[in-house]
Design a protein around this motif. Sequence first.
Motif, PDB file in Angstrom:
ATOM      1  N   SER B   2       0.840  -1.198   0.000  1.00 28.12           N
ATOM      2  CA  SER B   2       0.000   0.000   0.000  1.00 28.12           C
ATOM      3  C   SER B   2       0.879   1.254   0.000  1.00 28.12           C
ATOM      4  CB  SER B   2      -0.902  -0.003   1.225  1.00 28.12           C
ATOM      5  OG  SER B   2      -0.143   0.320   2.364  1.00 28.12           O
ATOM      6  N   ALA B   3       0.237   2.389  -0.303  1.00 28.40           N
ATOM      7  CA  ALA B   3       0.986   3.645  -0.377  1.00 28.40           C
ATOM      8  C   ALA B   3       1.602   3.994   0.973  1.00 28.40           C
ATOM      9  CB  ALA B   3       0.062   4.763  -0.847  1.00 28.40           C
ATOM     10  N   ALA B   6       4.607   1.904   1.631  1.00 33.34           N
ATOM     11  CA  ALA B   6       5.738   2.392   0.835  1.00 33.34           C
ATOM     12  C   ALA B   6       6.357   3.619   1.492  1.00 33.34           C
ATOM     13  CB  ALA B   6       5.258   2.734  -0.570  1.00 33.34           C
ATOM     14  N   THR B   7       5.494   4.509   2.017  1.00 33.43           N
ATOM     15  CA  THR B   7       6.015   5.713   2.672  1.00 33.43           C
ATOM     16  C   THR B   7       6.833   5.358   3.900  1.00 33.43           C
ATOM     17  OG1 THR B   7       4.012   6.787   1.938  1.00 33.43           O
ATOM     18  CG2 THR B   7       5.347   7.974   3.517  1.00 33.43           C
ATOM     19  N   SER B  89       7.289   5.414  -9.436  1.00 30.00           N
ATOM     20  CA  SER B  89       6.553   4.389  -8.700  1.00 30.00           C
ATOM     21  C   SER B  89       5.050   4.656  -8.780  1.00 30.00           C
ATOM     22  CB  SER B  89       6.994   4.363  -7.243  1.00 30.00           C
ATOM     23  OG  SER B  89       6.179   5.218  -6.486  1.00 30.00           O
ATOM     24  N   HIS B  91       2.893   4.672  -6.454  1.00 29.28           N
ATOM     25  CA  HIS B  91       2.337   5.352  -5.282  1.00 29.28           C
ATOM     26  C   HIS B  91       2.401   6.861  -5.453  1.00 29.28           C
ATOM     27  CE1 HIS B  91       2.197   1.474  -3.492  1.00 29.28           C
ATOM     28  NE2 HIS B  91       3.493   1.313  -3.583  1.00 29.28           N
ATOM     29  N   LEU B  96       5.342   9.766  -0.696  1.00 27.60           N
ATOM     30  CA  LEU B  96       6.695   9.203  -0.570  1.00 27.60           C
ATOM     31  C   LEU B  96       7.684  10.288  -0.162  1.00 27.60           C
ATOM     32  CD1 LEU B  96       6.803   6.960  -3.753  1.00 27.60           C
ATOM     33  CD2 LEU B  96       6.261   6.287  -1.425  1.00 27.60           C
TER      34      LEU B  96
END
Lengths: 248, 224
Positions: B2-3, B6-7, B89, B91, B96
Amino acid sequence: MFKRFHPYASPKHFHRLAQRLSPWLFGLSAVLFAAGLTGGLVLAPADYQQGESFRIIYLHVPSAWMSMFVYLVMASAGAAGLIWKVKLGDIIARACAPLGASFTFLALATGSLWGKPMWGTWWVWDARLTSELILLFLYLGYLALQSAIEDRRAAARAGAVLAIVGVVNIPIIHYSVVWWSTLHQGATVSKFDAPSMATSMLIPLLLMALAFKAYFLAVLMVRARCEILAFEQHTAWLRAELSDERTS
Amino acid sequence: MSALAATTAVLHRDLRRGWRRRGDVAQPLIFFALVVYLFPIAIGPLPETLRTLLPAILWVAAVLATILTLPEVFAADHADGSLELLVTSPHPLALLVLGKIAAHWCTGAVPLMVMSAALGTLLGLDAATLAAIVGGMALGTPLLALVGSLASALTVGLRGGTMLLALITLPLYIPVLIFGTLAARNAALGLPVAAEMFFLAGLSVLALTLTPFAIAAALRARLG
């Protein structure tokens, strides 16, 4: 409406339009300058408090107005270039920056010359002066960024982001500086119902404001044509246009 | 992935990198201490003058030290190509980027606050002023990190980037400097500091909501 103006947003047509418009705009600004300066320097009476030295208002106030107006034009043109990929937006934004910086510098210089007899000093740490100085630094940062990035399209996109951020920040900076300190005289003209200024002084000021605007547009047309030459240097239409000019 | 995951992954990676390069993270702190100590040397050993100037000196030194760390936000990732992977990416790039800035804030601003508290105590600031300075930094440095990262994104990969970055960033830092030093001045006089603190917090929240999108646009403009 957008459709009607759309052809002029292509660099090719704008190049011709600018060529046709700029002499008229220069003429208009010359007439307005002549009228405004005669009205301001000869016809308007001396101020009862500030004497003859108030007359610098006819340069100071229009250039201060222009300094903010040009930043708005630059940011809007940059936004148009960034969001809708209007090439002309990139060109206009880039052409605006040195003009805006010059108007800001003029506003600061004339204000400083006015401040010496009125306040007894060239510079005071007053809110408006300080935020005008910060505006000059914002212009200079924009110019520095433009000259650091070689590719003109990439420079225009980066510059547009910076100009938009600057527009959001200008009111914040201005009001935080107001919070910090203020000494400058209040706005004279913005109160439209009853300006605290005699009509004989006000009319030349408005004429000068229009003259500055016409002059800005005239120089913008010339600068935009130079930018178009640089942006579009490898396109076929420009080569055809230039060889047409050479033969005619 | 999920976003949000990723963060956090970006955040963890940057924090771990900061921890592994502790020496590099310490350099801005040493610079900060040096700038603070330059002032007593230049002004002369006058305790009264120094005590009134110290809040301003701490703030200016903190702003300068922050500026010197800014190229690091994106430079290493740009050099090894991972910044382009972030940009491409799936996301949202703004999120990010926020992970990267949070990591930068933790490795840059938090040690700076600790250092300010230590130097302030050492140089004889009273507790109320010191609290106003460190509290002001806690609320104001998120804005410094966010706006600075924007300039860092705009100048990523340019020659002579640090000077350009300082030119772009310093005018935008003025509101934080004004409210931060005003809070310290009020605290020194025994006046309330709530208004300035609220302004700093408000500015940081505004920056938190808007700048990530501008940074994403700036990165796309530079790399796209």
